[in-house]
Design a protein around this motif. Structure first.
Motif, short mmCIF file in Angstrom:
data_model
loop_
_atom_site.label_atom_id
_atom_site.label_comp_id
_atom_site.label_asym_id
_atom_site.label_seq_id
_atom_site.Cartn_x
_atom_site.Cartn_y
_atom_site.Cartn_z
N GLU A 205 0.83 -1.21 0.00
CA GLU A 205 0.00 0.00 0.00
C GLU A 205 0.85 1.26 0.00
O GLU A 205 0.61 2.19 -0.77
CB GLU A 205 -0.94 -0.01 1.21
N ASP A 233 -2.89 -10.16 0.21
CA ASP A 233 -4.26 -9.65 0.12
C ASP A 233 -4.55 -9.26 -1.32
O ASP A 233 -3.68 -9.35 -2.20
CB ASP A 233 -4.45 -8.45 1.04
N THR A 234 -5.79 -8.82 -1.56
CA THR A 234 -6.18 -8.30 -2.87
C THR A 234 -6.30 -6.79 -2.77
O THR A 234 -6.94 -6.27 -1.85
CB THR A 234 -7.51 -8.91 -3.32
N PHE A 235 -5.68 -6.09 -3.71
CA PHE A 235 -5.62 -4.63 -3.69
C PHE A 235 -6.20 -4.07 -4.99
O PHE A 235 -5.90 -4.59 -6.07
CB PHE A 235 -4.20 -4.13 -3.53
N LYS A 247 -6.22 0.45 -2.18
CA LYS A 247 -6.93 0.01 -0.98
C LYS A 247 -7.23 -1.48 -1.10
O LYS A 247 -7.31 -2.05 -2.20
CB LYS A 247 -8.21 0.80 -0.79
N ARG A 248 -7.39 -2.11 0.05
CA ARG A 248 -7.70 -3.54 0.09
C ARG A 248 -9.14 -3.78 -0.33
O ARG A 248 -10.02 -2.94 -0.08
CB ARG A 248 -7.44 -4.09 1.48
N GLN A 250 -12.18 -7.13 -1.64
CA GLN A 250 -12.50 -8.55 -1.71
C GLN A 250 -13.14 -8.91 -3.05
O GLN A 250 -13.69 -10.01 -3.21
CB GLN A 250 -13.45 -8.92 -0.56
#
Length: 307
Positions: A205, A233-235, A247-248, A250
């Motif tokens: 990030e 994570d997915t960004f 930003k994160r 889903q």
């Protein structure tokens, strides 16, 4: 893992190093970039810069580099991030460390109408016992605001041509330095440093935030990082008003990337095609490929401070 955790806690978003063994750091997610270009040329080939027809009031001053810390670092900080990528800015260096690094070095300052326009730190190997062919000016660091200032800076070094035979410069790889010289009587000697820099994203990030965005758009990427859990994570990356934000999320990703792939893109060490070829990034959306290509162009890293 302990080192990455400490970097993360300190707010460090990226890591850049000179490896003792590239394979060792590659296993930790680092990506090989490039080394600097070292050029040696006859100083007489800069003679044409001695008396240029340049307007304005110019002033040249030579001082010991040990006394130029604050002025040099302020000038470097103002110019280097716009001129080069991946540069090291030693803004926290102590006076004692600076004195040690700058021992036997000189600093030339070029002022234009009362404002600093160019600066260089160099060392002269001009022992009177050495033959002319062995005498050399080695420029460790140099920056200029304009081409006129560059000409004035080179003119200063050209004024040493009767006492010194060669000049050497540490330059970004790929520099078209031949345009700076005229009437080269001897061929330029060039070499690429052996130890190339290696780079890695520590915090996805923060590393992406505020990078320049050539066009507006968005891309969603799922990232895997075996050493930094906070990156798993997915960004969604957004390009807006000339800058990137992230930003994160889903939602379903447009691409899947390893930390090596993200590191290569952030630092510009490889093209999208090369990163895909290495299976560091898999892109399922053609438009996203074009967007990422515009956001993350390949760029040469450049750092004159050894660390």
């Amino acid at each position: 893992k302990a080192a990455f955790s400490e970097m993360h806690e300190l707010g460090m978003s990226t890591s850049m190093l000179i490896p003792f063994k590239d394979r060792f750091y590659a296993n930790l997610g680092y990506v090989t970039s490039n080394a600097n270009l070292e050029v040696k040329a006859p100083i007489a080939a800069l003679k044409h810069t001695l008396h240029p027809e340049i307007s304005g009031n110019w002033y040249v001053e030579r001082v010991n580099a040990s006394s130029a810390k604050d002025e040099f670092l302020a000038f470097m900080l103002a110019l280097a991030p716009q001129q080069h990528h991946g540069i090291t800015l030693p803004i926290n260096v102590t006076d004692a460390q600076w004195q040690e690094q700058m021992e036997k070095h000189l600093c030339v300052k070029i002022e234009h109408d009362g404002r600093l326009a160019a600066i260089a730190i160099y060392r002269i190997n001009s022992d009177f016992r050495a033959s002319l062919s062995d005498r050399l000016i080695n420029i460790r660091h140099m920056y200029w605001r304009s081409l006129d200032a560059r000409t004035k800076l080179f003119g200063f070094f050209a004024s040493h041509r009767d006492q010194v035979r060669y000049i050497s410069m540490d330059l970004p790889l790929g520099s078209n330095f031949y345009q700076w010289f005229q009437n080269l009587t001897d061929p330029c000697e060039t070499r690429v440093g052996i130890n190339a820099y290696m780079v890695r994203v520590v915090d996805v990030e923060k590393a992406i935030a505020d990078l320049p965005a050539a066009l507006d758009g968005k891309a969603t990427i799922a990232i895997t990082d075996p050493f930094c859990d906070w990156n798993n994570d997915t960004f969604t990356i957004y390009g807006q008003d000339g800058k990137l934000t992230t930003k994160r999320t889903q939602i379903q990703p447009d691409a899947i990337a390893t930390i090596q792939g993200i590191s290569a893109l952030v630092y510009g060490t490889l093209s999208i095609e090369e990163v895909e070829y290495r299976n560091w990034v898999t892109i399922s959306n053609h438009q996203v490929r074009a967007t990422l290509t515009s956001w993350f162009p390949t760029m040469m890293l450049y750092s004159t401070f050894r660390f």
